[in-house]
Scaffold this motif. Structure first.
Motif, mmCIF file in Angstrom:
data_model
loop_
_atom_site.group_PDB
_atom_site.id
_atom_site.type_symbol
_atom_site.label_atom_id
_atom_site.label_comp_id
_atom_site.label_asym_id
_atom_site.label_seq_id
_atom_site.Cartn_x
_atom_site.Cartn_y
_atom_site.Cartn_z
ATOM 1 N N VAL A 209 5.457 -27.759 -26.153
ATOM 2 C CA VAL A 209 5.946 -27.143 -24.919
ATOM 3 C C VAL A 209 5.356 -25.737 -24.764
ATOM 4 O O VAL A 209 4.933 -25.344 -23.671
ATOM 5 N N CYS A 210 5.308 -24.976 -25.838
ATOM 6 C CA CYS A 210 4.732 -23.625 -25.776
ATOM 7 C C CYS A 210 3.244 -23.667 -25.446
ATOM 8 O O CYS A 210 2.754 -22.840 -24.666
ATOM 9 N N ALA B 173 1.702 -26.020 -23.730
ATOM 10 C CA ALA B 173 1.569 -26.407 -22.323
ATOM 11 C C ALA B 173 1.888 -25.231 -21.409
ATOM 12 O O ALA B 173 1.205 -25.006 -20.397
ATOM 13 N N ALA B 174 2.904 -24.446 -21.744
ATOM 14 C CA ALA B 174 3.259 -23.280 -20.930
ATOM 15 C C ALA B 174 2.149 -22.236 -20.986
ATOM 16 O O ALA B 174 1.809 -21.620 -19.971
ATOM 17 N N ALA C 238 7.548 -30.515 -31.270
ATOM 18 C CA ALA C 238 7.852 -30.634 -29.847
ATOM 19 C C ALA C 238 7.911 -29.249 -29.196
ATOM 20 O O ALA C 238 7.408 -29.048 -28.079
ATOM 21 N N GLY C 239 8.499 -28.288 -29.884
ATOM 22 C CA GLY C 239 8.535 -26.921 -29.360
ATOM 23 C C GLY C 239 7.141 -26.327 -29.246
ATOM 24 O O GLY C 239 6.826 -25.634 -28.271
#
Length: 98
Positions: free
Chosen positions: A26-27, A29-30, A22-23
């Motif tokens: 998110v990374c 996507a950022a 999950a992390g």
């Protein structure tokens, strides 16, 4: 270690792996949203794009012959590959209504 201890360890490792994935999501996507734009052309203004003449923007191509039959040009002796209606291999005529 008892089987209950192994079960707790397995659960904890599974939840840890889910948290890591999950992390990473998110990374990613950022980075996709806010990261550097390597390999991409810089944005051009609308006037720079539209001020160029049409014949330079699009290369010249041969004219499309949509619906033309083979050998329909002037002086051509080739015949059309489409069979005449009623000939062998031609599609049957469509009926008006059933």
């Amino acid at each position: 270690m008892t089987s209950q201890g192994w079960a707790h360890l397995s659960n904890n490792l599974l939840y840890s792996a889910m948290l890591v994935y999950a992390g990473a999501l998110v990374c990613y996507a950022a980075d996709l949203a806010f990261g550097p734009r390597f390999g991409r052309a810089p944005a051009q203004s609308a006037t720079a794009v539209t001020s160029e003449p049409i014949d330079r923007a699009m290369p010249a191509r041969a004219a499309a012959t949509v619906g033309a039959t083979v050998g329909s040009g002037p002086g051509s002796t080739a015949t059309s590959p489409v069979p005449e209606p009623g000939a062998a291999g031609a599609a049957p005529p469509l009926s008006a209504s059933p």
